[in-house]
Design a protein around this motif. Structure first.
Motif, short mmCIF file in Angstrom:
data_model
loop_
_atom_site.label_atom_id
_atom_site.label_comp_id
_atom_site.label_asym_id
_atom_site.label_seq_id
_atom_site.Cartn_x
_atom_site.Cartn_y
_atom_site.Cartn_z
N GLY A 1 3.07 -10.49 3.98
CA GLY A 1 3.34 -10.06 5.41
C GLY A 1 2.83 -8.66 5.49
N LYS A 2 3.16 -8.10 6.67
CA LYS A 2 2.94 -6.65 7.00
C LYS A 2 3.99 -5.67 6.19
CE LYS A 2 5.39 -6.52 11.12
NZ LYS A 2 5.17 -6.17 12.73
N GLU A 3 5.27 -6.46 5.84
CA GLU A 3 6.12 -5.69 5.16
C GLU A 3 6.03 -5.37 3.58
OE1 GLU A 3 6.82 -8.18 7.32
OE2 GLU A 3 7.85 -7.51 8.98
N ASN A 4 5.19 -6.48 3.26
CA ASN A 4 5.14 -6.39 1.71
C ASN A 4 3.64 -6.33 1.27
OD1 ASN A 4 4.33 -9.13 2.05
ND2 ASN A 4 5.87 -9.82 0.80
N GLU A 5 2.96 -6.60 2.05
CA GLU A 5 1.28 -6.42 1.42
C GLU A 5 0.88 -5.24 0.77
OE1 GLU A 5 -1.09 -7.08 4.79
OE2 GLU A 5 -0.75 -5.33 5.90
N HIS A 6 1.52 -4.22 0.89
CA HIS A 6 0.97 -3.08 0.07
C HIS A 6 1.83 -3.04 -1.29
CE1 HIS A 6 5.14 -2.21 1.57
NE2 HIS A 6 5.37 -1.56 0.56
N GLU A 7 2.60 -4.08 -1.80
CA GLU A 7 3.26 -4.16 -2.79
C GLU A 7 2.63 -5.27 -3.83
OE1 GLU A 7 7.55 -4.80 -2.38
OE2 GLU A 7 7.81 -3.28 -1.05
N LYS A 8 1.52 -5.93 -3.18
CA LYS A 8 1.27 -7.25 -3.73
C LYS A 8 0.49 -6.88 -5.35
CE LYS A 8 -3.17 -9.59 -4.38
NZ LYS A 8 -4.44 -9.71 -3.62
N ASP A 9 -0.12 -5.83 -5.29
CA ASP A 9 -0.81 -5.53 -6.74
C ASP A 9 0.31 -5.14 -7.79
OD1 ASP A 9 -3.25 -6.08 -5.68
OD2 ASP A 9 -3.86 -4.07 -5.49
N ALA A 10 1.33 -4.54 -7.41
CA ALA A 10 2.28 -4.03 -8.37
C ALA A 10 3.17 -5.37 -8.66
CB ALA A 10 3.07 -2.93 -7.51
#
Length: 292
Positions: free
Chosen positions: A127-136
């Motif tokens: 979601g918009k809250e966690n998509e930036h954490e996907k790769d990590a």
């Protein structure tokens, strides 16, 4: 609505599938570890020969229960974690117990040890809250678990929040492979019918075979096979059917299976415990197994 199916009723449903035990995911939009007498139900499933695939948030998993899962040879357990930091977890799930979640997964890994089962995974719903954490998230957990699953979110019409194009529509494989039964015995069209808008019948009143091979399921399958998706409001805009279409690539020691809905990152050194239940029935002229 809260409730629990009696053990005798549950056994009756399992008996209806004899001699072909079903694959069971024992939860429907709920936390499966909340079930009272859980061990009694799970033993019955395994004694009947069913495969059990469990999705859990892990907060109720204890050392004793982890040992039980190893003992009965639970087939798979996937922990929904969804975040790499406490702040994100708080936004998504209303808790900051990230360290506790991590400890639970590592406890399950330790209890299993060098054994093959259960297959252990973690998952993130983007979601918009966690998509930036996907790769990590993927990189971290692939050091520990057998598989990491990334899910994409739906909107209120079961369309996907994403930019990529969905393939040309085909009949939904759920109609040929899945029966959703609640604690009262009510059968619904699929797992996305959370409000019970398309009730097919009741297994205690009509029987499993009568519903699976019955008029309503047959009619809905026919609608799908003839491209008349708008005949079923729940199916009209839904894109879940696309989960039957996947591609596979290999990146180093990781086998990546991707559909428009989910991506699975499978460690090649842990494929010995992978039971590939992917259905291809919906890719051709759909046929489904009659339940006698």
């Amino acid at each position: 609505m809260r409730g629990r199916m009696s053990h005798d009723s549950f056994i009756g449903i399992l008996d209806a599938f004899d001699p072909n035990p079903p694959v069971i995911t024992p939860n429907r939009w709920s936390e499966p570890l909340m079930l009272r007498d859980l061990r009694k139900y799970y033993r019955a499933m395994k004694q009947k020969g069913s495969e059990i695939n469990l999705n859990t948030n892990g907060l109720l998993l204890t050392q004793d229960l982890a040992e039980f899962f190893v003992d009965i040879r639970l087939d798979s357990i996937s922990f929904s974690i969804d975040a790499t930091c406490k702040e994100t977890l708080q936004k998504l799930r209303g808790t900051d117990a990230l360290e506790r979640l991590h400890a639970t997964v590592h406890m399950m890994l330790e209890v299993r040890g060098t054994g093959s089962l259960p297959r252990i995974g973690t998952s993130m719903t983007l979601g918009k809250e966690n998509e930036h954490e996907k790769d990590a998230f993927v990189a971290n957990w692939l050091h520990h678990v057998d598989v990491v699953r990334i899910n994409r979110m739906y909107d209120e019409n079961f369309r996907l929040h994403r930019q990529q194009r969905v393939p040309e529509r085909i009949p939904c494989e759920f109609l040929y492979t899945t029966m959703v039964v609640d604690f009262k015995g009510d059968v619904f069209l699929c797992c996305l019918d959370v409000y019970g808008k398309e009730k097919i019948g009741n297994v205690f009143e009509e029987g499993v075979s009568a519903i699976w091979n019955g008029e309503r399921f047959t009619q809905i399958r026919s609608y799908h096979e003839n491209g008349q998706y708008d005949k079923i409001p729940l199916c009209k805009n839904c894109e879940t059917w696309s989960n039957a279409i996947s591609t596979e690539t290999q990146n180093g020691e990781i086998l990546i299976r991707e559909t428009p809905i989910m991506t699975f990152y499978n460690r090649l050194d842990r494929l010995n415990n992978w039971k590939d239940n992917r259905s291809t029935k919906a890719l051709y002229k759909p046929e489904y197994e009659q339940i006698q």
